[in-house]
Design a protein around this motif. Structure first.
Motif, PDB file in Angstrom:
ATOM      1  N   ARG A 152      52.119  -5.236 104.022  1.00  0.00           N
ATOM      2  CA  ARG A 152      51.061  -4.273 103.729  1.00  0.00           C
ATOM      3  C   ARG A 152      51.620  -3.117 102.914  1.00  0.00           C
ATOM      4  O   ARG A 152      52.810  -2.815 102.974  1.00  0.00           O
ATOM      5  N   THR A 153      50.763  -2.444 102.159  1.00  0.00           N
ATOM      6  CA  THR A 153      51.246  -1.398 101.266  1.00  0.00           C
ATOM      7  C   THR A 153      51.613  -0.110 102.002  1.00  0.00           C
ATOM      8  O   THR A 153      52.572   0.556 101.616  1.00  0.00           O
TER       9      THR A 153
ATOM     10  N   VAL B  56      49.328   6.065  94.501  1.00  0.00           N
ATOM     11  CA  VAL B  56      48.258   5.849  93.524  1.00  0.00           C
ATOM     12  C   VAL B  56      48.185   4.372  93.135  1.00  0.00           C
ATOM     13  O   VAL B  56      47.086   3.804  93.036  1.00  0.00           O
ATOM     14  N   LEU B  57      49.329   3.737  92.924  1.00  0.00           N
ATOM     15  CA  LEU B  57      49.320   2.307  92.595  1.00  0.00           C
ATOM     16  C   LEU B  57      48.781   1.463  93.742  1.00  0.00           C
ATOM     17  O   LEU B  57      48.029   0.505  93.525  1.00  0.00           O
ATOM     18  N   ALA B  58      49.135   1.812  94.980  1.00  0.00           N
ATOM     19  CA  ALA B  58      48.622   1.075  96.135  1.00  0.00           C
ATOM     20  C   ALA B  58      47.118   1.263  96.279  1.00  0.00           C
ATOM     21  O   ALA B  58      46.390   0.308  96.575  1.00  0.00           O
ATOM     22  N   LEU B  59      46.643   2.474  96.052  1.00  0.00           N
ATOM     23  CA  LEU B  59      45.202   2.724  96.123  1.00  0.00           C
ATOM     24  C   LEU B  59      44.450   1.963  95.043  1.00  0.00           C
ATOM     25  O   LEU B  59      43.405   1.362  95.301  1.00  0.00           O
ATOM     26  N   ARG B  60      44.996   1.950  93.847  1.00  0.00           N
ATOM     27  CA  ARG B  60      44.337   1.216  92.759  1.00  0.00           C
ATOM     28  C   ARG B  60      44.333  -0.284  93.042  1.00  0.00           C
ATOM     29  O   ARG B  60      43.323  -0.961  92.808  1.00  0.00           O
ATOM     30  N   THR B  61      45.427  -0.804  93.557  1.00  0.00           N
ATOM     31  CA  THR B  61      45.480  -2.220  93.907  1.00  0.00           C
ATOM     32  C   THR B  61      44.460  -2.552  94.994  1.00  0.00           C
ATOM     33  O   THR B  61      43.779  -3.582  94.928  1.00  0.00           O
ATOM     34  N   PHE B  62      44.345  -1.678  95.992  1.00  0.00           N
ATOM     35  CA  PHE B  62      43.364  -1.911  97.050  1.00  0.00           C
ATOM     36  C   PHE B  62      41.941  -1.892  96.506  1.00  0.00           C
ATOM     37  O   PHE B  62      41.112  -2.714  96.888  1.00  0.00           O
ATOM     38  N   LEU B  63      41.640  -0.961  95.605  1.00  0.00           N
ATOM     39  CA  LEU B  63      40.286  -0.886  95.057  1.00  0.00           C
ATOM     40  C   LEU B  63      39.963  -2.067  94.154  1.00  0.00           C
ATOM     41  O   LEU B  63      38.808  -2.487  94.081  1.00  0.00           O
ATOM     42  N   GLU B  64      40.955  -2.608  93.464  1.00  0.00           N
ATOM     43  CA  GLU B  64      40.694  -3.739  92.576  1.00  0.00           C
ATOM     44  C   GLU B  64      40.675  -5.078  93.299  1.00  0.00           C
ATOM     45  O   GLU B  64      39.890  -5.955  92.955  1.00  0.00           O
TER      46      GLU B  64
ATOM     47  N   GLY C 116      40.632  -5.457  96.888  1.00  0.00           N
ATOM     48  CA  GLY C 116      39.924  -5.433  98.163  1.00  0.00           C
ATOM     49  C   GLY C 116      40.827  -5.702  99.355  1.00  0.00           C
ATOM     50  O   GLY C 116      40.349  -5.820 100.472  1.00  0.00           O
ATOM     51  N   THR C 117      42.119  -5.778  99.156  1.00  0.00           N
ATOM     52  CA  THR C 117      43.057  -5.993 100.246  1.00  0.00           C
ATOM     53  C   THR C 117      44.267  -5.085 100.045  1.00  0.00           C
ATOM     54  O   THR C 117      44.538  -4.648  98.935  1.00  0.00           O
ATOM     55  N   ASP C 118      44.965  -4.805 101.138  1.00  0.00           N
ATOM     56  CA  ASP C 118      46.158  -3.973 101.023  1.00  0.00           C
ATOM     57  C   ASP C 118      47.437  -4.798 101.165  1.00  0.00           C
ATOM     58  O   ASP C 118      48.502  -4.256 101.438  1.00  0.00           O
TER      59      ASP C 118
ATOM     60  N   ASP D  28      44.037 -11.914 103.317  1.00  0.00           N
ATOM     61  CA  ASP D  28      44.545 -12.597 104.514  1.00  0.00           C
ATOM     62  C   ASP D  28      43.797 -13.896 104.734  1.00  0.00           C
ATOM     63  O   ASP D  28      42.596 -13.996 104.501  1.00  0.00           O
ATOM     64  N   GLU D  29      44.522 -14.898 105.216  1.00  0.00           N
ATOM     65  CA  GLU D  29      43.891 -16.162 105.584  1.00  0.00           C
ATOM     66  C   GLU D  29      43.956 -16.274 107.091  1.00  0.00           C
ATOM     67  O   GLU D  29      45.002 -16.523 107.668  1.00  0.00           O
TER      68      GLU D  29
END
Length: 119
Positions: free
Chosen positions: A24-25, A89-97, A99-101, A108-109
């Motif tokens: 996780r980020t 900021v990179l983690a937040l942008r990745t989460f927004l694009e 939908g997962t952290d 997740d599967e």
């Protein structure tokens, strides 16, 4: 005193590596922050632990504290703050694009999802 500083550096390094290897980020960001704290303590300990000594050489004094590790620690604090802000900021942008952290960006599967697709 040296044992306490060495133990603190070791614990911060071990915890930082453990958290940096998570999937996780948020734990990764915390792990990198802990590693930067360990490096700051290490840089500070390089200059020998001297209590009550002046940081600048003056005439008549034979002992003084080396100011270089203090300057390195101040520089490292500024750099680690900037890098932590960038990683957040990179983690937040990745989460927004995505939908997962997750660090790899894949969702997740869970076992419940695997059984729904099977007849």
């Amino acid at each position: 005193m040296e044992f306490l500083i060495a133990s603190a550096i070791g614990v911060l390094t071990a915890g930082g590596i453990y958290l940096a290897l998570r999937a996780r980020t948020f734990p990764v960001v915390l792990g990198l922050a802990m590693l930067s704290y360990a490096i700051n303590l290490f840089l500070f300990a390089i200059g020998r632990l001297a209590v009550g000594q002046p940081p600048i050489y003056a005439k008549g004094l034979t002992d003084y504290t080396d100011p270089l590790p203090q300057a390195l620690v101040l520089t490292a604090i500024v750099i680690s703050f900037g890098m932590t802000a960038l990683i957040v900021v990179l983690a937040l942008r990745t989460f927004l694009e995505t939908g997962t952290d997750q660090v790899d960006g894949k969702p997740d599967e869970s076992p419940a999802e695997d059984q729904e697709g099977q007849p």
